[in-house]
Enzyme design. Structure first.
Site, mmCIF file in Angstrom:
data_model
loop_
_atom_site.group_PDB
_atom_site.id
_atom_site.type_symbol
_atom_site.label_atom_id
_atom_site.label_comp_id
_atom_site.label_asym_id
_atom_site.label_seq_id
_atom_site.Cartn_x
_atom_site.Cartn_y
_atom_site.Cartn_z
ATOM 1 N N SER A 29 0.853 -1.234 0.039
ATOM 2 C CA SER A 29 -0.057 -0.087 -0.069
ATOM 3 C C SER A 29 0.943 1.211 0.061
ATOM 4 O O SER A 29 0.318 2.454 -0.128
ATOM 5 C CB SER A 29 -0.904 -0.137 1.417
ATOM 6 O OG SER A 29 -0.064 -0.169 2.359
ATOM 7 N N HIS A 162 -39.679 20.833 -12.066
ATOM 8 C CA HIS A 162 -39.684 19.904 -13.374
ATOM 9 C C HIS A 162 -39.111 20.679 -14.463
ATOM 10 O O HIS A 162 -39.433 20.231 -15.804
ATOM 11 C CB HIS A 162 -41.031 19.654 -13.761
ATOM 12 C CG HIS A 162 -42.077 18.947 -12.735
ATOM 13 N ND1 HIS A 162 -42.204 17.774 -12.255
ATOM 14 C CD2 HIS A 162 -42.949 19.904 -11.785
ATOM 15 C CE1 HIS A 162 -42.951 17.743 -11.153
ATOM 16 N NE2 HIS A 162 -43.301 18.954 -10.965
ATOM 17 N N SER A 283 -13.360 24.595 -29.015
ATOM 18 C CA SER A 283 -13.618 23.366 -29.870
ATOM 19 C C SER A 283 -12.598 23.265 -30.674
ATOM 20 O O SER A 283 -12.201 24.412 -31.329
ATOM 21 C CB SER A 283 -14.818 23.143 -30.365
ATOM 22 O OG SER A 283 -14.951 22.310 -31.575
ATOM 23 N N LYS A 289 -17.375 27.490 -30.751
ATOM 24 C CA LYS A 289 -17.837 27.038 -29.358
ATOM 25 C C LYS A 289 -16.902 27.626 -28.063
ATOM 26 O O LYS A 289 -15.903 27.903 -28.060
ATOM 27 C CB LYS A 289 -17.544 25.559 -29.526
ATOM 28 C CG LYS A 289 -18.369 24.663 -30.229
ATOM 29 C CD LYS A 289 -19.809 24.819 -30.021
ATOM 30 C CE LYS A 289 -20.166 23.970 -28.543
ATOM 31 N NZ LYS A 289 -19.935 22.482 -28.772
ATOM 32 N N ASN A 291 -16.974 26.117 -24.544
ATOM 33 C CA ASN A 291 -17.851 25.087 -23.428
ATOM 34 C C ASN A 291 -17.484 25.023 -21.961
ATOM 35 O O ASN A 291 -16.415 25.339 -21.650
ATOM 36 C CB ASN A 291 -17.155 23.681 -24.105
ATOM 37 C CG ASN A 291 -17.648 23.433 -25.427
ATOM 38 O OD1 ASN A 291 -18.632 23.682 -26.034
ATOM 39 N ND2 ASN A 291 -16.682 22.693 -26.260
ATOM 40 N N GLU A 296 -19.049 20.697 -16.314
ATOM 41 C CA GLU A 296 -19.350 19.212 -16.962
ATOM 42 C C GLU A 296 -18.414 18.472 -16.065
ATOM 43 O O GLU A 296 -18.896 17.450 -15.665
ATOM 44 C CB GLU A 296 -18.954 19.272 -18.239
ATOM 45 C CG GLU A 296 -19.926 19.832 -19.279
ATOM 46 C CD GLU A 296 -19.329 19.966 -20.804
ATOM 47 O OE1 GLU A 296 -20.006 19.185 -21.660
ATOM 48 O OE2 GLU A 296 -18.644 20.975 -21.008
ATOM 49 N N TYR A 323 -9.614 -6.410 12.939
ATOM 50 C CA TYR A 323 -8.847 -5.893 11.698
ATOM 51 C C TYR A 323 -8.902 -7.252 10.737
ATOM 52 O O TYR A 323 -8.892 -8.051 11.053
ATOM 53 C CB TYR A 323 -7.615 -5.405 12.135
ATOM 54 C CG TYR A 323 -6.746 -4.983 10.691
ATOM 55 C CD1 TYR A 323 -6.886 -3.754 10.153
ATOM 56 C CD2 TYR A 323 -6.148 -6.001 10.078
ATOM 57 C CE1 TYR A 323 -6.313 -3.444 9.229
ATOM 58 C CE2 TYR A 323 -5.409 -5.656 9.041
ATOM 59 C CZ TYR A 323 -5.561 -4.409 8.358
ATOM 60 O OH TYR A 323 -4.953 -3.953 7.166
ATOM 61 N N GLN A 328 -7.421 -2.012 4.169
ATOM 62 C CA GLN A 328 -6.421 -1.434 3.744
ATOM 63 C C GLN A 328 -6.956 -1.016 2.321
ATOM 64 O O GLN A 328 -6.616 0.303 1.863
ATOM 65 C CB GLN A 328 -5.196 -2.298 3.294
ATOM 66 C CG GLN A 328 -3.817 -1.697 2.263
ATOM 67 C CD GLN A 328 -2.833 -2.434 2.340
ATOM 68 O OE1 GLN A 328 -2.140 -3.027 3.267
ATOM 69 N NE2 GLN A 328 -2.488 -2.841 1.119
HETATM 70 N N1 ARG Z 1 -1.322 -1.275 5.577
HETATM 71 C C1 ARG Z 1 -2.280 -1.814 6.346
HETATM 72 C C2 ARG Z 1 -3.719 -1.061 6.105
HETATM 73 O O1 ARG Z 1 -3.658 -0.091 5.560
HETATM 74 C C3 ARG Z 1 -1.800 -1.423 7.817
HETATM 75 C C4 ARG Z 1 -2.179 -2.449 8.826
HETATM 76 C C5 ARG Z 1 -1.765 -3.628 8.533
HETATM 77 N N2 ARG Z 1 -2.030 -4.661 9.660
HETATM 78 C C6 ARG Z 1 -1.726 -6.011 9.399
HETATM 79 N N3 ARG Z 1 -2.198 -6.672 10.565
HETATM 80 N N4 ARG Z 1 -1.179 -6.666 8.507
HETATM 81 O O2 ARG Z 1 -4.594 -1.572 6.724
#
Ligand code: ARG
Length: 466
Positions: A29, A162, A283, A289, A291, A296, A323, A328
């Site tokens: 991550s 409407h 455009s 144009k 826009n 948008e 957890y 994550q």
């Molecule tokens: N990168 C993990 C998350 O965002 C951190 C927590 C990880 N915990 C674990 N027990 N693997 O959730």
């Protein structure tokens, strides 16, 4: 540091050999949670201070940890920090850099802490700041809306239901409608921030710890109102992320309503609004144009934010306590929703400042669509005709005017009498949009006095006037 090669992982003791590269790439991550580095450093410093205060480490050790963490933060900010997916996330990156600097002292930081309470703490700290930025941006857009309301305060525009012409309103009233929506958004932000502001740290993995930590102290130093009450709840809780992104969704929905309206208003069919050139694009093939791309994209990005909310609620659906690694998956939609709404709100303020209602064009067609029909009906009610009958009579007058291709005000005395003997020429004084608007008197209506009063209220609230 001895034993078999476990690829330098934090869980090295139990494992033989490193992690498969494909698993590392799949699970990392760091590519997105690196955004949490400041919060991770702040949380770790507060944690180290607390560990020293309760005697789990010495003051010298906690001072060395603080210094080391601040150096790491400076390295990250200077682009001198090396990331590697082998270290998975921001928590392990910072901790392993600290251990590389301090050895055994660094190896004490993770005492009475797990990445489960750590990641929740970092993410809550990040979200709290982000909510504060959103609040400021909302206040900024509100100021722009109030200024636009004042600028065009007494221009009479058609109000729609409407998307059909319904009743005349003052442009000031129109702008104030969005101010009220923004104000509710701000109160949702504040409410959400209040519930979010409980400290996860100290919940450790899920059960708390046998070490004598002081969570009150950590809570105080990180600006949390109190430690969260249940460690299993902490380990699994992402309510605050979902709630924040719901609040953002609501804001983005308001933005997309507004954007859609202004896209319509800039068409030559409406011709209600002129946008500054610098916020529009042209455009490549049609030379004429201009826009409204920003509007948008603002409308389109509602899709993203709604998607972020769906992602989050689907991720947590069906998770058992406590957890789970699924959690994550909260970060990308959380970051994306904030990034998107922040960018849209900033531009909404600019566009609102730069836009001008084309009052002359609106005025030229304000007589179309029988906007004064309801005012006429209410005039009949004031002459003691029951509402249902008054509605019916005016409906017939509208039919007659439509047949003749004229406005209600152009109907002759004979026309009026032909519909009902109680109708006479004096009713014509009740007609026309200006008369209709001047006649409003209920609280919260488009009555000129009400609009002025609410504009003043918001000018004072937002510090535009004192
Ligand atoms: N990168 C993990 C998350 O965002 C951190 C927590 C990880 N915990 C674990 N027990 N693997 O959730």
């Amino acid at each position: 540091m001895s034993g078999p090669d476990t690829g330098g992982k934090a869980w090295g003791g139990r494992f033989h050999g490193g992690t498969d590269k494909r698993v590392e790439a799949f699970s990392e991550s760091i590519s997105y949670d690196r955004r949490l580095y400041r919060q991770d450093v702040a949380g770790s410093i507060a944690h180290a201070h607390m560990l020293a205060a309760v005697g789990i480490m010495s003051k010298d050790e906690s001072a060395a940890i603080e210094k080391g963490l601040l150096e790491i933060q400076a390295d990250i900010e200077a682009g001198r920090f090396e990331y590697s997916i082998a270290k998975e996330d921001i928590h392990m990156h910072i901790e392993s850099a600290l251990i590389a600097k301090l050895g055994d002292t660094g190896r004490k930081l993770h005492t009475a802490r797990s990445r489960n309470d750590q990641v929740a703490t970092d993410s809550k700290l990040w979200t709290r700041d982000a909510l504060d930025r959103i609040d400021q941006l909302l206040a900024g857009w509100m100021k722009s809306l109030v200024k636009a309301g004042r600028r065009h305060q007494n221009a009479v525009i058609p109000g729609f239901t409407h998307l059909q012409r319904a009743q005349p309103v003052l442009a000031g009233h129109y702008f104030l409608a969005y101010v009220e929506k923004c104000n509710r958004d701000r109160s949702r932000v504040a409410d959400c921030r209040k519930r979010l502001n409980e400290l996860p740290l100290g919940a450790a993995a899920l059960a708390g710890t046998s070490l004598p930590i002081d969570r009150q102290m950590t809570a105080k130093s990180l600006g949390f109102d109190r430690p969260a009450a249940n460690s299993m709840d902490v380990s699994s809780d992402r309510d605050w992320a979902i709630e924040s992104v719901f609040v953002l969704t609501m804001i983005q929905l308001h933005l997309s309503n507004w954007a859609e309206e202004w896209i319509l208003w800039t068409t030559s069919e409406f011709g209600f609004l002129a946008l500054p050139d610098e916020y529009c694009t042209g455009s490549s093939i049609m030379p004429q144009k201009k826009n409204p791309d920003v509007l948008e994209l603002t409308r389109g990005r509602a899709g993203r934010v709604v998607g972020d909310l769906m992602t989050l609620i689907t991720v947590v659906k069906g998770l058992p306590l406590a957890y789970n690694r699924d959690l994550q998956e909260d970060k990308e939609p959380l970051f994306d929703a904030f990034d998107t709404v922040e960018a849209c709100l900033a531009l909404a303020a600019l566009i609102t400042d730069g836009a001008r209602l084309r009052e002359d064009r609106i005025r030229a067609r304000i007589g179309e669509g029988f906007l004064d029909a309801t005012a006429l009906m209410e005039a009949l009610i004031k002459r003691n005709i029951p509402q249902r009958s008054a509605h019916e009579l005016v409906g017939r007058l509208v039919g007659l005017a439509e047949q003749k291709g004229c406005k209600l005000a152009d109907l002759s005395e004979t026309d009026l009498k032909s519909v009902d003997a109680r109708l006479d020429g004096s009713l014509r004084d009740e007609l026309g949009v200006d008369h209709a608007v001047a006649g409003y008197q209920s609280e919260g209506s488009s009555a000129p006095g009400e609009v002025d009063r609410r504009l003043k209220h918001w000018e004072i609230q937002l510090g535009l006037k004192n």
